[in-house]
Design a protein around this motif. Structure first.
Motif, PDB file in Angstrom:
ATOM      1  N   ASP A  79      20.204  -2.008   8.143  1.00 22.46           N
ATOM      2  CA  ASP A  79      20.492  -1.077   9.219  1.00 22.46           C
ATOM      3  C   ASP A  79      19.918   0.288   8.885  1.00 22.46           C
ATOM      4  O   ASP A  79      20.205   1.269   9.541  1.00 22.46           O
ATOM      5  N   ARG A  80      19.088   0.325   7.847  1.00 18.70           N
ATOM      6  CA  ARG A  80      18.450   1.561   7.424  1.00 18.70           C
ATOM      7  C   ARG A  80      17.109   1.219   6.786  1.00 18.70           C
ATOM      8  O   ARG A  80      16.899   0.112   6.310  1.00 18.70           O
ATOM      9  N   PRO A  81      16.209   2.174   6.776  1.00 19.77           N
ATOM     10  CA  PRO A  81      14.928   1.929   6.099  1.00 19.77           C
ATOM     11  C   PRO A  81      15.138   1.882   4.585  1.00 19.77           C
ATOM     12  O   PRO A  81      16.146   2.390   4.083  1.00 19.77           O
ATOM     13  N   PRO A  82      14.212   1.260   3.853  1.00 18.84           N
ATOM     14  CA  PRO A  82      14.364   1.204   2.399  1.00 18.84           C
ATOM     15  C   PRO A  82      14.304   2.605   1.804  1.00 18.84           C
ATOM     16  O   PRO A  82      13.621   3.488   2.324  1.00 18.84           O
ATOM     17  N   ASN A  83      15.039   2.799   0.712  1.00 22.58           N
ATOM     18  CA  ASN A  83      14.983   4.092   0.032  1.00 22.58           C
ATOM     19  C   ASN A  83      13.769   4.129  -0.908  1.00 22.58           C
ATOM     20  O   ASN A  83      13.078   3.137  -1.082  1.00 22.58           O
ATOM     21  N   ILE A  84      13.534   5.283  -1.493  1.00 25.25           N
ATOM     22  CA  ILE A  84      12.362   5.468  -2.356  1.00 25.25           C
ATOM     23  C   ILE A  84      12.370   4.473  -3.519  1.00 25.25           C
ATOM     24  O   ILE A  84      11.345   3.868  -3.839  1.00 25.25           O
ATOM     25  N   PHE A  85      13.523   4.274  -4.140  1.00 23.67           N
ATOM     26  CA  PHE A  85      13.613   3.356  -5.271  1.00 23.67           C
ATOM     27  C   PHE A  85      13.229   1.933  -4.856  1.00 23.67           C
ATOM     28  O   PHE A  85      12.491   1.247  -5.574  1.00 23.67           O
ATOM     29  N   GLU A  86      13.707   1.490  -3.710  1.00 26.90           N
ATOM     30  CA  GLU A  86      13.366   0.147  -3.234  1.00 26.90           C
ATOM     31  C   GLU A  86      11.862   0.017  -2.984  1.00 26.90           C
ATOM     32  O   GLU A  86      11.261  -1.014  -3.302  1.00 26.90           O
ATOM     33  N   CYS A  87      11.259   1.063  -2.455  1.00 27.17           N
ATOM     34  CA  CYS A  87       9.805   1.057  -2.250  1.00 27.17           C
ATOM     35  C   CYS A  87       9.068   1.010  -3.587  1.00 27.17           C
ATOM     36  O   CYS A  87       8.068   0.302  -3.732  1.00 27.17           O
ATOM     37  N   GLN A  88       9.577   1.755  -4.555  1.00 27.48           N
ATOM     38  CA  GLN A  88       8.966   1.742  -5.884  1.00 27.48           C
ATOM     39  C   GLN A  88       9.037   0.341  -6.492  1.00 27.48           C
ATOM     40  O   GLN A  88       8.050  -0.145  -7.069  1.00 27.48           O
ATOM     41  N   LEU A  89      10.180  -0.325  -6.348  1.00 26.87           N
ATOM     42  CA  LEU A  89      10.309  -1.677  -6.904  1.00 26.87           C
ATOM     43  C   LEU A  89       9.393  -2.666  -6.191  1.00 26.87           C
ATOM     44  O   LEU A  89       8.871  -3.593  -6.817  1.00 26.87           O
ATOM     45  N   ARG A  90       9.194  -2.478  -4.909  1.00 25.79           N
ATOM     46  CA  ARG A  90       8.269  -3.357  -4.185  1.00 25.79           C
ATOM     47  C   ARG A  90       6.845  -3.177  -4.702  1.00 25.79           C
ATOM     48  O   ARG A  90       6.124  -4.158  -4.922  1.00 25.79           O
ATOM     49  N   LEU A  91       6.436  -1.919  -4.881  1.00 24.36           N
ATOM     50  CA  LEU A  91       5.106  -1.661  -5.439  1.00 24.36           C
ATOM     51  C   LEU A  91       4.995  -2.218  -6.855  1.00 24.36           C
ATOM     52  O   LEU A  91       3.989  -2.842  -7.216  1.00 24.36           O
ATOM     53  N   TRP A  92       6.018  -1.980  -7.664  1.00 25.32           N
ATOM     54  CA  TRP A  92       6.057  -2.506  -9.035  1.00 25.32           C
ATOM     55  C   TRP A  92       5.840  -4.015  -9.021  1.00 25.32           C
ATOM     56  O   TRP A  92       5.037  -4.545  -9.799  1.00 25.32           O
ATOM     57  N   THR A  93       6.525  -4.714  -8.133  1.00 26.65           N
ATOM     58  CA  THR A  93       6.408  -6.175  -8.067  1.00 26.65           C
ATOM     59  C   THR A  93       4.985  -6.582  -7.677  1.00 26.65           C
ATOM     60  O   THR A  93       4.405  -7.489  -8.291  1.00 26.65           O
ATOM     61  N   GLN A  94       4.407  -5.910  -6.694  1.00 31.02           N
ATOM     62  CA  GLN A  94       3.034  -6.227  -6.291  1.00 31.02           C
ATOM     63  C   GLN A  94       2.066  -6.019  -7.448  1.00 31.02           C
ATOM     64  O   GLN A  94       1.197  -6.861  -7.702  1.00 31.02           O
ATOM     65  N   TRP A  95       2.220  -4.901  -8.137  1.00 30.04           N
ATOM     66  CA  TRP A  95       1.323  -4.621  -9.251  1.00 30.04           C
ATOM     67  C   TRP A  95       1.533  -5.618 -10.375  1.00 30.04           C
ATOM     68  O   TRP A  95       0.571  -6.164 -10.914  1.00 30.04           O
ATOM     69  N   PHE A  96       2.785  -5.861 -10.744  1.00 29.43           N
ATOM     70  CA  PHE A  96       3.089  -6.778 -11.841  1.00 29.43           C
ATOM     71  C   PHE A  96       2.493  -8.153 -11.571  1.00 29.43           C
ATOM     72  O   PHE A  96       1.915  -8.776 -12.466  1.00 29.43           O
ATOM     73  N   GLU A  97       2.621  -8.630 -10.346  1.00 34.02           N
ATOM     74  CA  GLU A  97       2.102  -9.954  -9.999  1.00 34.02           C
ATOM     75  C   GLU A  97       0.585 -10.017 -10.077  1.00 34.02           C
ATOM     76  O   GLU A  97       0.020 -11.086 -10.296  1.00 34.02           O
ATOM     77  N   SER A  98      -0.093  -8.867  -9.929  1.00 33.85           N
ATOM     78  CA  SER A  98      -1.555  -8.862  -9.997  1.00 33.85           C
ATOM     79  C   SER A  98      -2.073  -8.718 -11.431  1.00 33.85           C
ATOM     80  O   SER A  98      -3.255  -8.951 -11.683  1.00 33.85           O
ATOM     81  N   TRP A  99      -1.198  -8.321 -12.359  1.00 39.12           N
ATOM     82  CA  TRP A  99      -1.620  -8.117 -13.740  1.00 39.12           C
ATOM     83  C   TRP A  99      -1.756  -9.447 -14.477  1.00 39.12           C
ATOM     84  O   TRP A  99      -1.022 -10.400 -14.241  1.00 39.12           O
ATOM     85  N   THR A 100      -2.678  -9.476 -15.435  1.00 40.14           N
ATOM     86  CA  THR A 100      -2.795 -10.628 -16.317  1.00 40.14           C
ATOM     87  C   THR A 100      -1.647 -10.576 -17.333  1.00 40.14           C
ATOM     88  O   THR A 100      -0.957  -9.558 -17.453  1.00 40.14           O
ATOM     89  N   GLU A 101      -1.482 -11.635 -18.088  1.00 36.88           N
ATOM     90  CA  GLU A 101      -0.441 -11.655 -19.124  1.00 36.88           C
ATOM     91  C   GLU A 101      -0.684 -10.539 -20.143  1.00 36.88           C
ATOM     92  O   GLU A 101       0.268  -9.867 -20.571  1.00 36.88           O
ATOM     93  N   GLU A 102      -1.937 -10.315 -20.502  1.00 34.58           N
ATOM     94  CA  GLU A 102      -2.256  -9.250 -21.459  1.00 34.58           C
ATOM     95  C   GLU A 102      -1.873  -7.886 -20.898  1.00 34.58           C
ATOM     96  O   GLU A 102      -1.347  -7.033 -21.620  1.00 34.58           O
TER      97      GLU A 102
END
Length: 133
Positions: A79-102
């Motif tokens: 019932d509200r837009p995501p807060n800054i922290f939630e947006c940061q975690l979404r970006l973190w997840t996208q980046w993490f998934e694109s990174w290699t294991e190294e």
């Protein structure tokens, strides 16, 4: 693992040994992503760091940990837009998934340089998933 290099996320999650090899240099984009996440991390409070820790553990031991954040985001009740922290975690997840294991391991090393106690909690949390299905 007799050398001083921390175990990889896969090693931690599954208890497997891995051969150590020279890591390839990180891309400029990946380094900028690291810097963003580490900058956010330094600004987060205790509750946000705890949520990040749970998310990081769930990424290291997929299928063994069901994070509260993941459960809440799949409910799609907003019932509200995501807060800054939630947006940061979404970006973190996208980046993490694109990174290699190294790259993931290099990020963990940088996080350990920033906050060794946090990474110690991470290791403890991952070890606590052993034996879970």
């Amino acid at each position: 693992m007799s050398d001083s290099t921390p175990p990889s996320l896969v090693d931690l999650a599954y208890g497997l040994g891995s051969s150590r090899r020279q890591s390839p240099p990180l891309s400029f984009v990946t380094l900028q992503e690291y810097r963003c996440v580490l900058s956010w991390f330094l600004g987060w409070g205790t509750t946000q760091r705890q949520q990040f820790l749970e998310d990081l553990i769930s990424k290291a031991a997929p299928g063994k940990v069901c994070s509260l954040l993941t459960q809440l985001t799949t409910m799609q009740v907003r019932d509200r837009p995501p807060n800054i922290f939630e947006c940061q975690l979404r970006l973190w997840t996208q980046w993490f998934e694109s990174w290699t294991e190294e790259e993931r391991n290099a990020f963990l090393n940088r996080l350990e340089e920033t906050d060794p106690m946090f990474v110690a909690q991470f290791y403890t949390g991952v070890a606590g998933t052993a034996g879970r299905d």
